[in-house]
Design a protein around this motif. Structure first.
Motif, mmCIF file in Angstrom:
data_model
loop_
_atom_site.group_PDB
_atom_site.id
_atom_site.type_symbol
_atom_site.label_atom_id
_atom_site.label_comp_id
_atom_site.label_asym_id
_atom_site.label_seq_id
_atom_site.Cartn_x
_atom_site.Cartn_y
_atom_site.Cartn_z
ATOM 1 N N LEU A 77 69.932 45.465 38.599
ATOM 2 C CA LEU A 77 68.579 45.135 39.018
ATOM 3 C C LEU A 77 67.581 46.163 38.487
ATOM 4 O O LEU A 77 66.465 45.813 38.097
ATOM 5 N N ASN A 78 67.976 47.424 38.447
ATOM 6 C CA ASN A 78 67.061 48.486 38.036
ATOM 7 C C ASN A 78 66.434 48.259 36.660
ATOM 8 O O ASN A 78 65.224 48.421 36.511
ATOM 9 N N PRO A 79 67.214 47.921 35.638
ATOM 10 C CA PRO A 79 66.565 47.694 34.330
ATOM 11 C C PRO A 79 65.547 46.558 34.374
ATOM 12 O O PRO A 79 64.504 46.648 33.725
ATOM 13 N N ALA A 80 65.831 45.517 35.156
ATOM 14 C CA ALA A 80 64.887 44.407 35.255
ATOM 15 C C ALA A 80 63.596 44.867 35.910
ATOM 16 O O ALA A 80 62.504 44.532 35.449
ATOM 17 N N VAL A 81 63.704 45.656 36.969
ATOM 18 C CA VAL A 81 62.519 46.156 37.669
ATOM 19 C C VAL A 81 61.716 47.068 36.747
ATOM 20 O O VAL A 81 60.497 46.936 36.626
ATOM 21 N N ARG A 82 62.386 47.997 36.084
ATOM 22 C CA ARG A 82 61.680 48.924 35.196
ATOM 23 C C ARG A 82 60.997 48.187 34.045
ATOM 24 O O ARG A 82 59.863 48.487 33.681
ATOM 25 N N TRP A 83 61.702 47.234 33.451
ATOM 26 C CA TRP A 83 61.147 46.447 32.352
ATOM 27 C C TRP A 83 59.901 45.690 32.806
ATOM 28 O O TRP A 83 58.851 45.755 32.161
ATOM 29 N N TYR A 84 60.007 44.990 33.918
ATOM 30 C CA TYR A 84 58.898 44.191 34.414
ATOM 31 C C TYR A 84 57.690 45.069 34.761
ATOM 32 O O TYR A 84 56.555 44.767 34.370
ATOM 33 N N GLU A 144 51.290 48.131 31.583
ATOM 34 C CA GLU A 144 50.620 48.142 30.282
ATOM 35 C C GLU A 144 49.493 47.113 30.244
ATOM 36 O O GLU A 144 48.393 47.400 29.773
ATOM 37 N N ARG A 145 49.764 45.925 30.757
ATOM 38 C CA ARG A 145 48.749 44.861 30.759
ATOM 39 C C ARG A 145 47.594 45.168 31.700
ATOM 40 O O ARG A 145 46.443 44.890 31.379
#
Length: 157
Positions: free
Chosen positions: A28-35, A41-42
């Motif tokens: 789950l952590n990579p998904a949270v960090r990526w999102y 940024e946006r």
């Protein structure tokens, strides 16, 4: 001379969904960090993430919590005027804890929930329902001028 190719919106959305599904196969952590990094940024805010790197919740818990995170971040972007967002994703005993905080303008929680029950907004109700489905709890703490905090606790077993 090169040419620009514009992809149909549905194809871009499908690619994003498939990429996201692949992230849940890992942690789950990579998904949270990526999102969060994409949204920061946006939106132009700073994001801080504190996470238990070895946290591996069941897929239904991971997806449910991720969807609530998405809704909370959408609300931050639309309504808060925040410049900083902090997210904690931790395991405490047999529970997953997800905290989402911002330094935005805050809001009146009871009024927002009342508006939601009258059909003016479905985001908060959807967040509550997702967590209730996972036998968890969700609380929101906010007031005008004070930012907001969403706290989620979901059993891992």
């Amino acid at each position: 001379m090169g040419s620009t190719v514009t992809l149909p919106t549905w194809l871009v959305v499908l690619a994003g969904v498939l990429a996201l599904a692949g992230l849940f196969d890992r942690l789950l952590n990579p998904a949270v960090r990526w999102y969060l990094s994409r949204q920061a940024e946006r939106a132009g805010w700073k994001v801080e993430v504190q996470a238990d790197e070895e946290l591996t919740p069941p897929q239904d818990v991971a997806i449910g919590c991720f969807r609530v995170l998405q809704e909370a971040v959408t609300n931050i972007i639309r309504h808060s005027n925040a410049t900083r967002v902090m997210v904690s994703l931790l395991q405490q005993d047999d529970d997953l804890l997800l905290l989402i905080r911002d330094n935005g303008i805050g809001f009146e929680v009871q009024k927002a929930l009342a508006d939601a029950t009258r059909g003016q907004s479905m985001g908060l109700l959807g967040m509550q329902e997702r967590i209730r489905f996972l036998n968890g709890s969700l609380s929101i703490d906010s007031s005008p001028g004070q930012g907001s905090e969403v706290r989620i606790r979901v059993p891992l077993s």
